[in-house]
Write a protein that holds these residues in place. Structure first.
Motif, mmCIF file in Angstrom:
data_model
loop_
_atom_site.group_PDB
_atom_site.id
_atom_site.type_symbol
_atom_site.label_atom_id
_atom_site.label_comp_id
_atom_site.label_asym_id
_atom_site.label_seq_id
_atom_site.Cartn_x
_atom_site.Cartn_y
_atom_site.Cartn_z
ATOM 1 N N ILE A 128 0.822 -1.213 0.000
ATOM 2 C CA ILE A 128 0.000 0.000 0.000
ATOM 3 C C ILE A 128 0.856 1.262 0.000
ATOM 4 N N ALA A 129 2.097 1.159 0.412
ATOM 5 C CA ALA A 129 2.984 2.326 0.415
ATOM 6 C C ALA A 129 3.247 2.825 -1.004
ATOM 7 N N LYS A 130 3.101 1.957 -1.976
ATOM 8 C CA LYS A 130 3.342 2.313 -3.369
ATOM 9 C C LYS A 130 2.092 2.834 -4.069
ATOM 10 N N LEU A 136 -5.498 3.906 -3.077
ATOM 11 C CA LEU A 136 -5.790 3.541 -1.680
ATOM 12 C C LEU A 136 -7.281 3.630 -1.394
ATOM 13 N N ASP A 137 -7.897 4.725 -1.863
ATOM 14 C CA ASP A 137 -9.334 4.902 -1.652
ATOM 15 C C ASP A 137 -10.121 3.765 -2.290
ATOM 16 N N PHE A 140 -9.633 0.569 -0.325
ATOM 17 C CA PHE A 140 -10.412 0.593 0.918
ATOM 18 C C PHE A 140 -11.895 0.381 0.615
ATOM 19 N N GLY A 141 -12.398 0.988 -0.457
ATOM 20 C CA GLY A 141 -13.793 0.790 -0.855
ATOM 21 C C GLY A 141 -14.094 -0.672 -1.138
ATOM 22 N N LYS A 142 -13.178 -1.337 -1.832
ATOM 23 C CA LYS A 142 -13.335 -2.764 -2.112
ATOM 24 C C LYS A 142 -13.324 -3.556 -0.806
ATOM 25 N N THR A 143 -12.454 -3.171 0.108
ATOM 26 C CA THR A 143 -12.376 -3.847 1.414
ATOM 27 C C THR A 143 -13.685 -3.680 2.175
ATOM 28 N N ILE A 144 -14.261 -2.495 2.127
ATOM 29 C CA ILE A 144 -15.536 -2.230 2.808
ATOM 30 C C ILE A 144 -16.598 -3.204 2.305
#
Length: 187
Positions: A128-130, A136-137, A140-144
């Motif tokens: 995620i640092a890359k 990232l957004d 995170f949306g996919k993770t949600i």
């Protein structure tokens, strides 16, 4: 002439019996009317584009998830997947009644825990640092949504909705939407 009168009497009698049957079939008991009122409201949670789910989404501030690419529709579809309800009991006492309802839905508490775990796992991932902020957004949306889809359904504690008969119509005394939302959020 007698035949015509006999046929007319027979037709009028048949029409009266048919009308009586129609009226008899459409009669609802108080309990049935209350159950129908509850069903009308809760069936709205099964229809993701209903006013019930829109009202619930606004309470949860779902539009704030748009920055992560999560639409209100997608979130609500995942949250209310497998939603159901059971009217356990309707107790009528004159012009007052109490209906006991159990909802079957995804546990919001379990969703919050699972999302925290998934977020922690994301933070620990060196890749995620890359990523750009936009990437990232989206991640995170996919993770949600993935997290929410994986949460199992379970029954809520029974909720009681009070009704009052006003002008021969059963209306909830309390704000039933608030009672339902509270049960959904505390599950």
């Amino acid at each position: 002439m007698v035949n015509r009168i006999s046929r007319l009497i027979l037709c009028v009698t048949c029409f009266a019996m048919f009308a009586f049957l129609l009226v008899g079939c459409s009669y609802q008991t108080d309990e049935e009317a209350i159950e129908q009122s509850i069903s009308n409201r809760l069936d709205g949670y099964k229809n993701i584009d209903s006013s019930e789910t829109a009202n619930f989404a606004s309470r949860m501030d779902i539009d704030s998830l748009a920055q992560y690419g999560v639409s209100e529709h997608d979130f609500m579809a995942a949250y209310f997947d497998d939603f159901d309800y059971l009217v356990q009991n309707v107790a009528v006492d004159g012009d007052n009644a109490v209906a006991t309802v159990v909802l079957t839905c995804k546990s919001f508490t379990e969703y919050e825990k699972a999302l925290q775990e998934a977020t922690d796992a994301m933070k620990a991932d060196a890749s995620i640092a890359k990523m750009s902020t936009d990437e990232l957004d989206k991640a995170f949306g996919k993770t949600i949504l993935d997290t929410l889809k994986d949460v199992e359904v379970r029954q809520t504690e029974p909720i009681e909705i009070s009704f009052e008969k006003v002008d021969n119509v059963w209306e909830p005394v309390s704000n039933a939407s608030e009672d339902i939302a509270a049960a959904l959020m505390s599950n």
